[in-house]
Write an enzyme that holds these catalytic residues in place. Sequence first.
Site, mmCIF file in Angstrom:
data_model
loop_
_atom_site.group_PDB
_atom_site.id
_atom_site.type_symbol
_atom_site.label_atom_id
_atom_site.label_comp_id
_atom_site.label_asym_id
_atom_site.label_seq_id
_atom_site.Cartn_x
_atom_site.Cartn_y
_atom_site.Cartn_z
ATOM 1 N N THR A 265 -2.189 -4.645 1.737
ATOM 2 C CA THR A 265 -1.927 -3.966 3.234
ATOM 3 C C THR A 265 -2.997 -3.660 3.688
ATOM 4 O O THR A 265 -3.420 -4.203 4.755
ATOM 5 C CB THR A 265 -0.874 -2.898 2.991
ATOM 6 N N ASN B 23 6.567 1.220 3.228
ATOM 7 C CA ASN B 23 7.168 1.268 1.874
ATOM 8 C C ASN B 23 6.779 -0.220 1.288
ATOM 9 O O ASN B 23 7.366 -1.175 1.331
ATOM 10 C CB ASN B 23 8.752 1.211 2.019
ATOM 11 N N GLU B 24 5.729 0.114 0.392
ATOM 12 C CA GLU B 24 5.260 -0.982 -0.448
ATOM 13 C C GLU B 24 6.330 -1.455 -1.610
ATOM 14 O O GLU B 24 7.000 -0.859 -1.801
ATOM 15 C CB GLU B 24 3.993 -0.437 -0.965
ATOM 16 N N PRO B 25 6.009 -2.813 -1.985
ATOM 17 C CA PRO B 25 6.911 -3.343 -3.180
ATOM 18 C C PRO B 25 6.868 -2.239 -4.197
ATOM 19 O O PRO B 25 5.773 -1.437 -4.499
ATOM 20 C CB PRO B 25 5.724 -4.428 -3.837
ATOM 21 N N SER C 275 8.940 0.293 -3.770
ATOM 22 C CA SER C 275 9.442 1.507 -3.231
ATOM 23 C C SER C 275 11.138 1.442 -3.601
ATOM 24 O O SER C 275 11.746 0.385 -3.394
ATOM 25 C CB SER C 275 9.429 1.635 -1.720
#
Length: 641
Positions: A182, A163-165, A167
């Site tokens: 990432t 869950n990347e920034p 999300s």
Amino acid sequence: MQLQKTQDMVDSFEKIPVSIHAGLKQGAAAVAQEIASLIRSKQAKNENCVLGLATGSTPKSLYAELVRLHKQEGLSFKNVITFNLDEYYPIEPDALQSYNRFMHVNLFDHIDIDPKNIHIPNGEIPKEKIKAHCIQYEELIDQAGGIDLQILGIGNNGHIGFNEPGSSIFSKTRLVTLDNSTRIANSYEFATFSQVPRLAITMGISTIMKARRIILMAWGPAKAPVVQKAVEGHVDEQIPASLLQQHNDVSFVLDETSAAELTRYKYPWLTGEMDWTPALVRKAVVNMALKANKPILSLTNNDYRDHGLSELLVEEGDAYEINLKVYYMMRDTITGWPGGKPNANLPNHPERSEPYPKRCVIFSPHPDDDIISMGGTFQRLHDQGHDVHVAYQTSGNIAVTDEFVTRFMDFAVGFEEMFGIDSSKSNEILSQARAYLKNKKSNEIDTADIRAIKGLIRRCEAKATCRYVGLSDNNYHFQNLPFYETGTIEKKPMGEEDVLVTMELLRKLQPQQIYCAGDLADPHGTHKVCLEIVFEAMRRLKEANEPWVKDCWMWLYKGAWQEWDIAEIEMAVPMSPDQVMKKRHGIFIHQSQKDMVPFQGSDSREFWQRAEDRNSNTANLYAQLGLTKYAAMEAFVRWHY
Ligand code: F6R
């Protein structure tokens, strides 16, 4: 261990309970204990225990401990159901980098879990079926009764799972695109950056938040800034881990280095009464000077008050006195004589004048760390008449590209042909290697021949660097430590043979000075194992009462990736612009490491650029503090063993 939100937290800057351990082993052991008691308490009630599991470098020590608990203490996983957080997409389950393979290699293959209780998102599923697969994943979690305990790591950008920034807190299991940061961070697992998948299937934040309890683990200094933001910052979707502040049973389990940016460590004087040691006074004043953008000697009583240091004024007197003390401490770390200044009586000098000359051993984990991380000091030690030896600890063979190795084999064949030497053998090796490399898959390990030749290339580069510095051929030693020789990014832990080889070299050389790459908390690194090996060798030699050991000082330099905190440095060796250039050319000798280096990690700068940026940065910080401005400086911390 299970900290709830307590009065302590109300009084601190921390919005998530943290437990801080001396090292990752201790931290992982504590988490393993919590998992073990959960499994056992569920067993006693005849219930299943549902675990959410993570991959990456962080949980490896946890899984190793769970395997140990299973093998040595009879912990059974028969009642355990697992759900993994994520998987790359697309990826074959047995690819070297797949999380499916990771989980089997690190945990499942060694415990008695029922294979049908293992759930990992499927990285091979056709794209059109992914949505249904994700919905089913959520349903399976629900059917299992929900997750009892979710284990998490944290990305440098704050991601949990993938869950990347950005999300949302409502996100569910889904296909996501990976942040570039990432992909860069995880590129160490892949031969080249372009091989890092762009997509992944991940549990959502809401899936994670539904777990009854959550433990996030983080080790190593690289995680310290994001841990601080997640624990002390605002709830912010740009730092997904900060959303965990809204969970009512979450803990962060940290080691001392990943906790280092928390206010309680970074600015401990802001969180309560202090026992002011000289090191703390130095840290506080240096930090304040840098924040206030003032030289140390220009700090005033008002600055001390503005930075929460009035208590220090009360204890130590006036700003002027404290400034002077800290200024001298910093000044005394600077020396152009890293081996000690002969015939001089300098009680505050970082090194002893006697004996002169000294026998120095530079331990270089890879064949280029010596020149990258302490090339200026290396050169000075040699120029100042010390007997400098370099111990190259590993072959560094995985970091040579296939193109580069073929080019060199081609050279070898051409060389033989040129001088009428029978080239049939080298021709055969070349064509076998070509055929192999042509069809090599990303999960395949090089043949023993290719690995050996890659190692040879790096050895020749290291020799050339030593000659460039001026060392004689007797003064470099290639240890080829066995822990490294797996052919993959994954290394074995320190082994007996590694320690024995190192003890033997130290016994032979009996140095008065040792330099090591002091990456104490590099979680997946070769450097850390290399350091442990020297520590263990020295510990045993000390225990055996080898007489030279008590007169041997150990200095730690940082590897290519970081520098010591300015307030920690105990020896700073300045470099002139000419010395910087000389070092740059020494780094250039490592041609196999220029440009597209495999497994280079998250920093796209070349090694010489990193070295120069970091050395000039240290010099600038000293100048900012009001000390002499040099072109560059290399920094060391003394290790007392
Ligand atoms: C892995 C995962 C990721 C990692 C994170 C940290 O299953 O979901 O969130 O936990 O990227 O990775 P490491 O531990 O390699 O630093």
